[in-house]
Design a protein around this motif. Structure first.
Motif, short mmCIF file in Angstrom:
data_model
loop_
_atom_site.label_atom_id
_atom_site.label_comp_id
_atom_site.label_asym_id
_atom_site.label_seq_id
_atom_site.Cartn_x
_atom_site.Cartn_y
_atom_site.Cartn_z
N GLU A 59 0.83 -1.19 0.00
CA GLU A 59 0.00 0.00 0.00
C GLU A 59 0.87 1.25 0.00
OE1 GLU A 59 -3.72 2.18 0.40
OE2 GLU A 59 -3.15 0.18 -0.27
N LEU A 60 0.56 2.20 -0.90
CA LEU A 60 1.26 3.47 -0.89
C LEU A 60 0.88 4.24 0.38
CD1 LEU A 60 0.72 4.66 -4.59
CD2 LEU A 60 2.76 3.59 -3.61
N LYS A 61 1.81 5.03 0.88
CA LYS A 61 1.51 5.84 2.05
C LYS A 61 2.27 7.15 1.98
CE LYS A 61 4.99 3.53 4.97
NZ LYS A 61 5.48 2.63 3.92
N GLU A 62 1.78 8.15 2.71
CA GLU A 62 2.42 9.46 2.73
C GLU A 62 3.88 9.32 3.14
OE1 GLU A 62 0.29 12.36 5.01
OE2 GLU A 62 -1.65 11.65 4.28
N GLY A 63 4.73 10.04 2.42
CA GLY A 63 6.16 10.01 2.73
C GLY A 63 6.95 9.05 1.87
#
Length: 219
Positions: A59-63
């Motif tokens: 999953e992509l995530k902030e940062g």
């Protein structure tokens, strides 16, 4: 004489039986060893496949950050960062119905020169609506002195974008704006923005930006 012959025959038969048993046992050991080796190889391959699948579906995530060439798969779109660009996930949020927003910053030489935004939270239903939404946001308090100019349409890949040029007290920006109609009615707003006031500016007609725009698949 007959007794001696019988004894010799018995000894020969005993030796033959012993040789057969040894051969069978050796063959069985080899088969067991081969089966164990094949099983171990299968387990290793299965483990490698599992690791690859886990990495691909992470999953992509902030940062999150990196450099191209890199394909990023979000709830709203799949986009490939071309070789020569750096990227960072500035914002990413969505619910179980794939409604939300993702913002991907990009640039050369470790600078942020542009941003790709894909969102289902804007109330739009056409390409013209998307353009007006882009201008509306810039005309809020931050850009109250801003001026906008709607340019021509350009097509990259399967997506048609409209060029929007904007100037304001903080500088100048150029955007590629697009619209994607979803089956669930939660249509997608697309904006690829570059900062024209940046000394390391990356114009929207740069080949790398064009590759980025062409690679995007909205869903």
């Amino acid at each position: 004489m007959k007794k001696l012959a019988a004894i010799l025959l018995a000894l020969v038969m005993t030796a033959s039986l012993a040789a057969c048993d040894g051969s069978s046992e050796s063959s069985g050991t080899k088969e067991t060893s081969a089966q164990s080796s094949a099983s171990a190889t299968s387990e290793v391959k299965a483990e490698e496949t599992t690791v690859e699948e886990t990495t691909a579906s992470a999953e992509l995530k902030e940062g999150d950050s990196g450099e191209g060439e890199k394909t990023l798969d979000s709830a709203f779109c799949t986009v490939t960062i071309p070789e020569g660009l750096q990227y960072k996930i500035n914002f990413y949020n969505h619910d179980e119905d794939a409604l939300g927003t993702i913002e991907i910053d990009f640039g050369k030489k470790y600078t942020i020169e542009g941003r790709l935004e894909v969102s289902t939270t804007r109330m739009i239903s056409s390409l013209d609506d998307a353009v007006n939404e882009c201008i509306r946001v810039r005309n809020l308090d931050t850009y109250k002195e801003g001026k906008s100019e709607i340019g021509e349409e350009v097509t990259y890949g399967d997506t048609t974008y409209k060029v929007v040029n904007m100037s304001h007290e903080n500088g100048a920006e150029t955007c590629l704006v697009s619209y994607y109609k979803r089956a669930d009615g939660k249509d997608i707003y697309v904006e690829i923005k570059t900062n024209q006031a940046d000394p390391f500016k990356l114009p929207v007609d740069d080949p790398l930006v064009q590759k980025l725009a062409k690679s995007a698949v909205y869903k």
